[in-house]
Structures are given as structure tokens and as C-alpha cells.
Design an enzyme around this catalytic site. Structure first.
Site, short mmCIF file in Angstrom:
data_model
loop_
_atom_site.label_atom_id
_atom_site.label_comp_id
_atom_site.label_asym_id
_atom_site.label_seq_id
_atom_site.Cartn_x
_atom_site.Cartn_y
_atom_site.Cartn_z
N ASP A 8 0.86 -1.18 0.07
CA ASP A 8 0.05 -0.14 0.03
C ASP A 8 0.80 1.26 -0.03
OD1 ASP A 8 -2.43 1.47 0.13
OD2 ASP A 8 -1.98 1.64 2.45
N ASP A 10 -0.24 5.38 0.80
CA ASP A 10 -0.62 6.29 1.70
C ASP A 10 -0.84 5.77 2.99
OD1 ASP A 10 -1.27 8.75 2.84
OD2 ASP A 10 -2.67 9.30 1.51
N ASP A 204 -1.79 -0.43 5.94
CA ASP A 204 -1.85 0.44 7.37
C ASP A 204 -3.35 0.30 7.62
OD1 ASP A 204 -2.63 2.18 5.20
OD2 ASP A 204 -2.67 3.86 6.81
#
Length: 271
Positions: A8, A10, A204
Site C-alpha cells: 500500500d 498512503d 496500514d
């Protein structure tokens, strides 16, 4: 059997315009070891080339082959479902580009699909038009169902929020292609040419990155540098295989040497 990584962006590689410490070193280590990896994003606004440029300006040098967006996954899914179809799009350049590349025409009436992605150019006239098209038989497709997007100025409505309006107005449910959908998770793995057993998802967010990895049988790593705190794990029935403070903690020999049977369950990777 070499592992491969779905990463991932961001909250893992950067926050807004700020690079997360250790991200450059980790990606450089993957390249040095010749390990396959791809960046996986639920942001449909940018093209592959745009993302490569953004990363380059942050100090991360990768090629377009290292980028896989929910716009790409959506366009490929539609091309397989209905080749050379038509779409009314609420979204921006990355989604439009992906649809064109996969043989789709963008129309303003009688589309096969109403496709919704990220963006700030949406207005209520577009919502009204989409509602009428869905009522007339167009199928509702979402690039992702993220309800909001973090920005430097706080949260803004995401694709899921826009889709929720359309679902409420039409009483029709959208089909979502982005994370955690197996459509996107499988397509990204296939881009790397590896098996499920070789795949590790690094993210995240529990609801997208980790859930998608768990459902696909991938190993999963949760980094706490984004939107999830360690205490949040108490609220989920599923769990990541590994929890670390940031991607910097993965740039250690013991991480690259971990095997499935030795992957610690919900523990910090210690130096």
C-alpha cells in the site's frame, strides 16, 4: 521460492506529501535482492505514470510495472465482463485513462455501467444523471468503497461516500473492485507472477489491506504509520500476521528470512 510483496502507499510509503522514514531503503533493498513487488492503491485519480512521477520526486525510483491501481483493476474487470462497453464516469484522469486503455468508451447517456472513482470534480448534476442511468438499467461499479480519504487538511469524502448516495437513491448495490476485493488482490498478484503462498501484503488499514490479504490467503503485515493504532486490533475478528511501527522495521535480514511457519502472529518484529 522467492517471496513477492503488494505494498500500500498512503500511510505506508508516504503521508500526503511527506515520505515515511525508511521507505526508500526498503524499496531499494527489494530491488537489490531482485524480489518482485508492486504498489497497490485504492486511489483511482492518478495514472501509473503520474504515480511513478510522484514517487520519483520523493526519491523512490520505480517503473510503471510497479504500480497497480483500483482504476486499472476496475477497467480490466469491465473489459472481461463486457468487452468494448460504455461507461458514465464520476471520477478523474486515472480512471478515464484506464477505461480507454481497456477498450471502453465514455458516454453521457445510456451507458452499460456507471463507474464511480475518487475525485473532487463531482457535482450534484452528475449524481442526478447517474441515478437516472442506474434506474434505466446501468450497473453501478465502484473502484473502491473507502468512505473517506486522508489529506493534509483532514478527511474528505471518498469514493464510498459518493457511492452511498447512489445506492440510497436507487436501492441498488454497487459492485466494488478495489481493495479488499479479491478481484484487485488476485490481479495484482498475477501481475507479479507469483503464487498466493509467496505473497505478502503490507498495509496500514485493517478494512482494506489486511482484510484483503487474509481473505486471499496472503501473509499480511500491518504498519502503524498510517490510520491504524495497535489497540484497534482488538476490534477485529481477523488479524495481521505481523505488526510493525513502520516500513523501516522491515528492512532487516530477519524479515527477509522469515518463512510461513516462522512468521510471528501479531507481534512486533524486534531488532
Amino acid at each position: 521460492m522467492l517471496p513477492g510483496y503488494l505494498i500500500d502507499m498512503d500511510g505506508v510509503i508516504y503521508r500526503g506529501t511527506d515520505l515515511i522514514a525508511g521507505a526508500v531503503d526498503f524499496i531499494n533493498e527489494l530491488k537489490k535482492r531482485d524480489l518482485p513487488f508492486i504498489f497497490l492503491t485504492n486511489n483511482s485519480q492518478r495514472t501509473r505514470r503520474d504515480v511513478v512521477t510522484k514517487l520519483s520526486r520523493m526519491g523512490i525510483t520505480v517503473g510503471e510495472e510497479h504500480i497497480f491501481t483500483c482504476a486499472m483493476a476496475t477497467a480490466r474487470f469491465l473489459a472481461q465482463s463486457k468487452p468494448n462497453g460504455t461507461a458514465y464516469v464520476i471520477g478523474e484522469g486515472g480512471l478515464l485513462h484506464a477505461l480507454h486503455r481497456n477498450g471502453y468508451s465514455i458516454v453521457d447517456h445510456d451507458p452499460d455501467y456507471v463507474v464511480v472513482g475518487e475525485g473532487r470534480s463531482m457535482n450534484f448534476e452528475m449524481i442526478e444523471a447517474a441515478v437516472r442511468m442506474i434506474e434505466n438499467g446501468a450497473k453501478l461499479i465502484a473502484t473502491n468503497m473507502d468512505p473517506n480519504c486522508p489529506t493534509q487538511n483532514g478527511l474528505r469524502p471518498g469514493c464510498g461516500a459518493i457511492v452511498a448516495m447512489l445506492e440510497a437513491a436507487t436501492k441498488k448495490k454497487a459492485f466494488s473492485v478495489g481493495k479488499p476485493s479479491p478481484v484487485m488482490m488476485r490481479s495484482a498478484r498475477q501481475e507479479l507472477g507469483i503464487s498466493s503462498a509467496q505473497t505478502t501484503m503490507i498495509g496500514d488499514t485493517m478494512e482494506t489491506d489486511i482484510l484483503g490479504g487474509v481473505e486471499m490467503g496472503y501473509r499480511s503485515v500491518l504498519v502503524l504509520s498510517g490510520g491504524t493504532a495497535l489497540t484497534d486490533l482488538n476490534y477485529y475478528a481477523y488479524q495481521p500476521d505481523l505488526v510493525v511501527d513502520s516500513i523501516a522495521d522491515l528492512n532487516k535480514e530477519e524479515f527477509f528470512q522469515l518463512e510461513d511457519s516462522r512468521f510471528p502472529k501479531v507481534e512486533r518484529l524486534l531488532a
